[in-house]
Scaffold this active site. Structure first.
Site, PDB file in Angstrom:
ATOM      1  N   MET A 160      39.029  48.665  26.808  1.00  0.00           N
ATOM      2  CA  MET A 160      38.152  47.630  27.362  1.00  0.00           C
ATOM      3  C   MET A 160      38.344  46.396  27.299  1.00  0.00           C
ATOM      4  SD  MET A 160      35.692  48.585  29.725  1.00  0.00           S
ATOM      5  CE  MET A 160      34.362  49.367  30.076  1.00  0.00           C
ATOM      6  N   GLY A 161      39.350  45.709  27.758  1.00  0.00           N
ATOM      7  CA  GLY A 161      39.734  44.408  27.686  1.00  0.00           C
ATOM      8  C   GLY A 161      39.481  43.823  29.146  1.00  0.00           C
ATOM      9  N   ARG A 162      39.937  42.614  29.388  1.00  0.00           N
ATOM     10  CA  ARG A 162      39.554  41.965  30.711  1.00  0.00           C
ATOM     11  C   ARG A 162      39.622  42.947  31.747  1.00  0.00           C
ATOM     12  NH1 ARG A 162      42.067  37.309  27.747  1.00  0.00           N
ATOM     13  NH2 ARG A 162      43.847  38.985  27.952  1.00  0.00           N
ATOM     14  N   ILE A 163      40.832  43.768  31.972  1.00  0.00           N
ATOM     15  CA  ILE A 163      41.163  44.377  33.178  1.00  0.00           C
ATOM     16  C   ILE A 163      40.264  45.807  32.988  1.00  0.00           C
ATOM     17  CG2 ILE A 163      42.733  45.706  34.157  1.00  0.00           C
ATOM     18  CD1 ILE A 163      44.988  43.980  33.162  1.00  0.00           C
ATOM     19  N   THR A 242      47.921  51.730  35.398  1.00  0.00           N
ATOM     20  CA  THR A 242      48.294  50.546  35.591  1.00  0.00           C
ATOM     21  C   THR A 242      48.631  49.699  34.623  1.00  0.00           C
ATOM     22  OG1 THR A 242      46.083  49.494  35.963  1.00  0.00           O
ATOM     23  CG2 THR A 242      47.070  50.433  37.959  1.00  0.00           C
ATOM     24  N   ARG A 244      51.097  50.257  31.011  1.00  0.00           N
ATOM     25  CA  ARG A 244      52.403  50.468  30.625  1.00  0.00           C
ATOM     26  C   ARG A 244      52.744  51.688  30.648  1.00  0.00           C
ATOM     27  NH1 ARG A 244      52.690  46.172  31.840  1.00  0.00           N
ATOM     28  NH2 ARG A 244      53.596  44.128  30.456  1.00  0.00           N
ATOM     29  N   GLU A 273      61.784  52.305  34.555  1.00  0.00           N
ATOM     30  CA  GLU A 273      61.650  51.481  35.823  1.00  0.00           C
ATOM     31  C   GLU A 273      62.967  50.697  36.221  1.00  0.00           C
ATOM     32  OE1 GLU A 273      58.192  48.765  35.325  1.00  0.00           O
ATOM     33  OE2 GLU A 273      56.693  50.495  35.017  1.00  0.00           O
ATOM     34  N   HIS A 292      55.006  49.171  39.950  1.00  0.00           N
ATOM     35  CA  HIS A 292      54.710  48.178  39.330  1.00  0.00           C
ATOM     36  C   HIS A 292      54.184  46.767  39.883  1.00  0.00           C
ATOM     37  CE1 HIS A 292      54.982  46.853  34.610  1.00  0.00           C
ATOM     38  NE2 HIS A 292      54.115  46.229  35.179  1.00  0.00           N
TER      39      HIS A 292
HETATM   40  C1  GLV Z   1      52.670  43.116  34.248  1.00  0.00           C
HETATM   41  O1  GLV Z   1      52.778  44.382  33.827  1.00  0.00           O
HETATM   42  C2  GLV Z   1      51.912  42.283  33.325  1.00  0.00           C
HETATM   43  O2  GLV Z   1      52.077  42.605  32.049  1.00  0.00           O
HETATM   44  O3  GLV Z   1      51.496  40.867  33.584  1.00  0.00           O
HETATM   45  C1  GLV Z   2      44.484  41.690  30.245  1.00  0.00           C
HETATM   46  O1  GLV Z   2      44.011  40.637  30.998  1.00  0.00           O
HETATM   47  C2  GLV Z   2      43.252  42.361  29.436  1.00  0.00           C
HETATM   48  O2  GLV Z   2      43.246  41.863  28.288  1.00  0.00           O
HETATM   49  O3  GLV Z   2      42.755  43.238  29.768  1.00  0.00           O
END
Ligand code: GLV
Ligand code: GLV
Length: 339
Positions: A160-163, A242, A244, A273, A292
């Site tokens: 639960m970071g930014r993304i 989405t 790794r 990849e 990716h």
């Molecule tokens: C892409 O996968 C990134 O880490 O920016």
């Molecule tokens: C990336 O930007 C994250 O910390 O989720």
């Protein structure tokens, strides 16, 4: 003093190399594919600064052989699992990344994948193109291409970071209940605002209708999605990644799909990849695959290049780069090329 030398392992969108050339003597690797390791090794040895991608292996051997010259590695990505950070810090090498600017683009792609796999969008497209709709002889059928409805269901977010948070925000429009796991719990107000409940991983995997992965790749997250956790999922549930590829044990996932422990998967990242076209994952209709492209919008890729530029200019001016990864490095060496 002559300008410090900067080697970039790939061409970037926008015009950042023009700005950078006021501060650096810039060399850009001209090919579409990554420079071979041996080439990168030799470039690193003869450069003061590097711009790298997640496809470039920046291991301790490379960092050590680049000393004493190389001072900063500016990674064009938010993730930096390709770089030995601890080794860089030890040698006083600054490492920067591009956080924040790709959050929305990656959350958007995550949603594109969630909807594509549950509503069978890619499979339906093939159905039309391959003439199967035509052959079916009917324009509409009560049972044609039925999928899974996401509205009101439970979304499990690992990381639960930014993304992760941006994915949760978008889930509000689908009136979803959120279960999440992260080593760090969110403040209570944020949990409320996102309709999110903090749970352990086993609960998350067993109760979610869709599990989506938003962790960095670390020792702790390697194969976090293993056979055991896949077996815990509902047979009607989907997994989306989405982050790794190595966070999921691919062999276990293929087994889960073959034996129908889960309903499907949507993947933007892979252990290998590019993914070979004859890979077992390509054989399933209920799997959506993208190459990716989480951050792949023009806006985002240009902004990522601007952050790389800003970090390198700050460093050249003797300032701490705005998005420094290894913050402890400032105790080892001051920013700048004169020191
Ligand atoms: C892409 O996968 C990134 O880490 O920016
Ligand atoms: C990336 O930007 C994250 O910390 O989720």
């Amino acid at each position: 003093m002559s300008k410090p030398k900067l080697f970039a392992t790939r061409q970037l969108p926008g015009s950042v190399f023009e700005d950078l050339s006021k501060y650096y003597e810039v060399e850009v690797w001209p090919e579409y594919t990554a420079p071979p390791y041996e080439v990168l090794l030799e470039k690193a040895r003869n450069s003061d600064a590097l711009i790298t991608l997640l496809t470039d292996r920046v291991d301790c051997n490379l960092i050590e052989s680049s000393q004493p010259r190389l001072r900063i590695i500016s990674q064009y990505a938010v993730g930096y699992d390709n770089i030995d950070i601890e080794c860089a810090t030890r040698h006083g090498v600054y490492v920067t990344n591009t956080p924040g600017v790709l959050t929305d683009a990656t959350a958007d792609l995550t949603w594109a994948l969630i909807l594509a796999v549950t509503r069978r969008v890619v499979e339906a497209d093939r159905f039309v193109r391959e003439g199967k709709w035509w052959e079916s002889g009917t324009g509409w059928h009560p049972l044609m291409m039925l999928g899974f409805e996401v509205t009101g269901k439970t979304l499990g977010i690992v990381g639960m970071g930014r993304i992760g948070r941006a994915v949760a925000e978008r889930a509000k429009g689908f009136k979803m209940k959120i279960l999440y796991y992260d080593p760090k719990r969110l403040p209570e107000e944020v949990e409320k605002e996102l309709n999110a409940t903090y749970v352990d991983l086993d609960t998350l995997f067993s109760q979610s209708d869709i599990v989506t992965i938003h962790t960095p790749l670390t020792k702790d997250t390697y194969h976090l999605v293993n056979e055991d956790r896949l077996r815990k999922m509902k047979r009607t549930a989907y997994i989306v990644n989405t982050s790794r590829g190595k966070v999921i044990d691919t062999d276990a996932l293929v087994k889960a799909l073959k034996e129908k422990w889960i309903a499907g998967a949507a993947l933007d990242v892979f252990e290998q990849e590019p993914l070979p076209p004859d890979h077992p994952l390509t054989k399933f209709d209920n799997v959506v695959l993208t190459p990716h492209i989480g951050s792949a919008t023009w806006d985002t890729r240009v902004r990522m290049a601007e952050i790389v530029r800003d970090n390198l200019i700050a460093f050249a001016e003797g300032r701490v780069p705005p998005t420094l990864v290894n913050k402890e490095v400032v105790n080892i060496r001051k920013p700048g090329f004169q020191v």
